[in-house]
Design a protein around this motif. Structure first.
Motif, PDB file in Angstrom:
ATOM      1  N   SER A  51       0.842  -1.199   0.000  1.00  0.00           N
ATOM      2  CA  SER A  51       0.000   0.000   0.000  1.00  0.00           C
ATOM      3  C   SER A  51       0.871   1.241   0.000  1.00  0.00           C
ATOM      4  O   SER A  51       2.078   1.171   0.244  1.00  0.00           O
ATOM      5  CB  SER A  51      -0.927   0.024   1.220  1.00  0.00           C
ATOM      6  N   LEU A  52       0.238   2.358  -0.278  1.00  0.00           N
ATOM      7  CA  LEU A  52       0.885   3.657  -0.150  1.00  0.00           C
ATOM      8  C   LEU A  52       0.272   4.361   1.046  1.00  0.00           C
ATOM      9  O   LEU A  52      -0.889   4.157   1.357  1.00  0.00           O
ATOM     10  CB  LEU A  52       0.639   4.515  -1.388  1.00  0.00           C
ATOM     11  N   THR A  53       1.056   5.194   1.695  1.00  0.00           N
ATOM     12  CA  THR A  53       0.517   6.013   2.765  1.00  0.00           C
ATOM     13  C   THR A  53       0.673   7.472   2.392  1.00  0.00           C
ATOM     14  O   THR A  53       1.784   7.969   2.253  1.00  0.00           O
ATOM     15  CB  THR A  53       1.236   5.734   4.104  1.00  0.00           C
ATOM     16  N   ASP A  54      -0.456   8.128   2.218  1.00  0.00           N
ATOM     17  CA  ASP A  54      -0.472   9.568   1.974  1.00  0.00           C
ATOM     18  C   ASP A  54      -0.412  10.232   3.340  1.00  0.00           C
ATOM     19  O   ASP A  54      -1.386  10.219   4.084  1.00  0.00           O
ATOM     20  CB  ASP A  54      -1.760   9.916   1.221  1.00  0.00           C
ATOM     21  N   ILE A  55       0.739  10.795   3.665  1.00  0.00           N
ATOM     22  CA  ILE A  55       0.959  11.299   5.021  1.00  0.00           C
ATOM     23  C   ILE A  55       0.594  12.771   5.140  1.00  0.00           C
ATOM     24  O   ILE A  55       0.149  13.239   6.169  1.00  0.00           O
ATOM     25  CB  ILE A  55       2.421  11.066   5.435  1.00  0.00           C
ATOM     26  N   GLY A  56       0.781  13.512   4.091  1.00  0.00           N
ATOM     27  CA  GLY A  56       0.503  14.944   4.122  1.00  0.00           C
ATOM     28  C   GLY A  56       1.106  15.586   2.895  1.00  0.00           C
ATOM     29  O   GLY A  56       1.600  14.898   2.003  1.00  0.00           O
ATOM     30  N   ASN A  63       4.532   1.068   1.672  1.00  0.00           N
ATOM     31  CA  ASN A  63       4.567  -0.065   2.597  1.00  0.00           C
ATOM     32  C   ASN A  63       4.901  -1.333   1.821  1.00  0.00           C
ATOM     33  O   ASN A  63       4.263  -1.632   0.810  1.00  0.00           O
ATOM     34  CB  ASN A  63       3.215  -0.215   3.277  1.00  0.00           C
ATOM     35  N   LEU A  64       5.867  -2.068   2.308  1.00  0.00           N
ATOM     36  CA  LEU A  64       6.349  -3.233   1.577  1.00  0.00           C
ATOM     37  C   LEU A  64       5.670  -4.512   2.026  1.00  0.00           C
ATOM     38  O   LEU A  64       5.340  -4.687   3.198  1.00  0.00           O
ATOM     39  CB  LEU A  64       7.853  -3.373   1.774  1.00  0.00           C
ATOM     40  N   GLU A  91      17.975   4.723   5.302  1.00  0.00           N
ATOM     41  CA  GLU A  91      18.031   4.902   6.753  1.00  0.00           C
ATOM     42  C   GLU A  91      18.727   6.210   7.088  1.00  0.00           C
ATOM     43  O   GLU A  91      18.282   6.972   7.940  1.00  0.00           O
ATOM     44  CB  GLU A  91      18.764   3.715   7.384  1.00  0.00           C
ATOM     45  N   VAL A  98      14.360   3.610  12.337  1.00  0.00           N
ATOM     46  CA  VAL A  98      14.510   2.158  12.256  1.00  0.00           C
ATOM     47  C   VAL A  98      13.230   1.427  12.602  1.00  0.00           C
ATOM     48  O   VAL A  98      13.116   0.241  12.396  1.00  0.00           O
ATOM     49  CB  VAL A  98      15.644   1.649  13.176  1.00  0.00           C
ATOM     50  N   THR A  99      12.253   2.108  13.132  1.00  0.00           N
ATOM     51  CA  THR A  99      10.992   1.442  13.445  1.00  0.00           C
ATOM     52  C   THR A  99      10.121   1.279  12.205  1.00  0.00           C
ATOM     53  O   THR A  99       9.063   0.693  12.261  1.00  0.00           O
ATOM     54  CB  THR A  99      10.198   2.247  14.482  1.00  0.00           C
ATOM     55  N   LEU A 101      10.516  -0.455   9.495  1.00  0.00           N
ATOM     56  CA  LEU A 101      10.986  -1.521   8.611  1.00  0.00           C
ATOM     57  C   LEU A 101       9.896  -2.090   7.722  1.00  0.00           C
ATOM     58  O   LEU A 101      10.180  -2.568   6.628  1.00  0.00           O
ATOM     59  CB  LEU A 101      11.613  -2.645   9.432  1.00  0.00           C
ATOM     60  N   PHE A 102       8.690  -2.065   8.181  1.00  0.00           N
ATOM     61  CA  PHE A 102       7.637  -2.605   7.336  1.00  0.00           C
ATOM     62  C   PHE A 102       7.004  -1.546   6.440  1.00  0.00           C
ATOM     63  O   PHE A 102       6.219  -1.867   5.586  1.00  0.00           O
ATOM     64  CB  PHE A 102       6.563  -3.297   8.179  1.00  0.00           C
ATOM     65  N   TYR A 103       7.340  -0.352   6.670  1.00  0.00           N
ATOM     66  CA  TYR A 103       6.916   0.708   5.751  1.00  0.00           C
ATOM     67  C   TYR A 103       8.043   1.727   5.707  1.00  0.00           C
ATOM     68  O   TYR A 103       7.944   2.838   6.201  1.00  0.00           O
ATOM     69  CB  TYR A 103       5.585   1.350   6.147  1.00  0.00           C
ATOM     70  N   ARG A 106       8.128   5.893   4.705  1.00  0.00           N
ATOM     71  CA  ARG A 106       7.153   6.864   5.195  1.00  0.00           C
ATOM     72  C   ARG A 106       7.725   8.271   5.180  1.00  0.00           C
ATOM     73  O   ARG A 106       7.012   9.229   4.952  1.00  0.00           O
ATOM     74  CB  ARG A 106       6.767   6.542   6.638  1.00  0.00           C
TER      75      ARG A 106
ATOM     76  N   ILE B  37      -3.758   8.643   4.849  1.00  0.00           N
ATOM     77  CA  ILE B  37      -4.659   7.826   4.033  1.00  0.00           C
ATOM     78  C   ILE B  37      -3.882   6.638   3.503  1.00  0.00           C
ATOM     79  O   ILE B  37      -2.844   6.798   2.851  1.00  0.00           O
ATOM     80  CB  ILE B  37      -5.243   8.635   2.859  1.00  0.00           C
ATOM     81  N   ILE B  39      -3.592   3.640   0.977  1.00  0.00           N
ATOM     82  CA  ILE B  39      -4.102   3.363  -0.368  1.00  0.00           C
ATOM     83  C   ILE B  39      -3.624   1.969  -0.786  1.00  0.00           C
ATOM     84  O   ILE B  39      -2.431   1.759  -1.026  1.00  0.00           O
ATOM     85  CB  ILE B  39      -3.569   4.422  -1.355  1.00  0.00           C
ATOM     86  N   ASN B 148      -2.811  19.421   4.953  1.00  0.00           N
ATOM     87  CA  ASN B 148      -2.202  19.234   6.274  1.00  0.00           C
ATOM     88  C   ASN B 148      -3.135  19.588   7.429  1.00  0.00           C
ATOM     89  O   ASN B 148      -2.726  19.552   8.593  1.00  0.00           O
ATOM     90  CB  ASN B 148      -0.902  20.036   6.376  1.00  0.00           C
TER      91      ASN B 148
END
Lengths: 129, 154
Positions: A51-56, A63-64, A91, A98-99, A101-103, A106, B37, B39, B148
């Motif tokens: 998935s992708l995370t749209d953070i802002g 996300n892998l 990194e 380092v937290t 790792l699964f995404y 970000r 979000i 996706i 934001n």
């Protein structure tokens, strides 16, 4: 650890990706192509991405599906076909997240992710668990 | 058992990508940043709905738990930077027995557990206000001028 470096990248027309030609030195194990459709990031082509995370504004993560080997791995990021991060240590760039790792992406630099509706971003990573 | 990476590659070759009709709107409880979000990736959705590719979600959660435990045991950031899966005996999810097909809704629930922090979805029903919402794609605003400032409506 593999080394990722772009040689040629992408043909686009308007906001639509017509084709993408990419020649990466090394062995990328993860691909994500993120295009902003009506201002919202969407995934078009991918490998090993869940998935992708749209953070802002200006920040979008990937996300892998499969964890990377460690917290250090090479990355290649391009915007509209131009490399903005080439063979970068993710990194290091992320200041030691380092937290994640699964995404792991970000916190890609805002400068490294397309924000314009007519742009797309591509990222590739090397090494897997 | 073939490696998860190989199963994903094989699935992407034969499966038609599935664009999900859902998005997950979420907020981190200890963060004042805007709502994120999630996706779903179309190739991942296709693999999830086809079955026989993805490992059980508990293998991800178990690996993640072991990773956090190792990180917490390190004296400083310099040591934490040296993390690798080899240091904790390897990751288990790449070779775990794959699960069967999921509905689109089940795949979204799987994805929430896999890709969102535990603090968002664990015990969420006991929270004072929602930490995440599954919404339809068309509910995501296309105007990002105030991106934001996006929050989850109570």
């Amino acid at each position: 650890m593999s080394r990722l470096e772009a040689e040629t990248l992408a043909n686009i027309a308007g906001s639509r990706v017509i084709s993408m030609e990419m020649n990466v030195r090394g062995t990328p194990k993860c691909h994500g192509l993120i295009q902003y459709t009506a201002g919202t990031p969407s995934s078009l082509l991918s490998n090993n991405v869940s998935s992708l995370t749209d953070i802002g504004t200006g920040v979008c993560g990937v996300n892998l599906t499969l964890a990377m080997t460690s917290s250090n791995f090479p990355a290649l990021v391009t915007v509209n076909g131009s490399a903005v991060l080439n063979n970068l240590d993710v990194e290091t760039r992320n200041g030691g997240v380092v937290t994640a790792l699964f995404y792991p992406l970000r916190c890609l630099s805002p400068a490294g992710v397309a924000t314009d509706p007519n742009q797309f971003s591509h990222m590739a990573l090397g090494d897997l668990a | 058992m073939t490696h998860l990476f190989e199963r994903l590659m094989a699935a992407a070759e034969v499966l038609e990508p599935v664009q999900s009709q859902y998005r997950v709107l979420f907020e981190l409880p200890d963060n004042d940043g805007p709502a994120g979000i999630l996706i779903p990736d179309p190739n991942w959705m296709a693999a999830a709905m086809a079955g026989g590719v993805l490992p059980p979600i508990n293998t991800y959660l178990s690996d993640l738990s072991r990773m956090y435990a190792w990180l917490a045991a390190q004296p400083d950031d310099e040591e934490r930077m040296k993390f690798s899966w080899d240091k904790i005996g390897g990751a288990t999810h790449p070779y775990a027995e794959p699960i069967g097909p999921m509905t689109e809704e089940q795949a979204i629930e799987y994805l929430i557990q896999k890709d969102l922090p535990l603090s968002v979805w664990a015990d969420h029903e006991k929270a004072n206000r929602p930490r995440f919402k599954i919404i339809r794609t068309e509910m995501v605003p296309t105007d990002r001028n105030f991106r934001n400032a996006w929050r989850i409506a109570a």
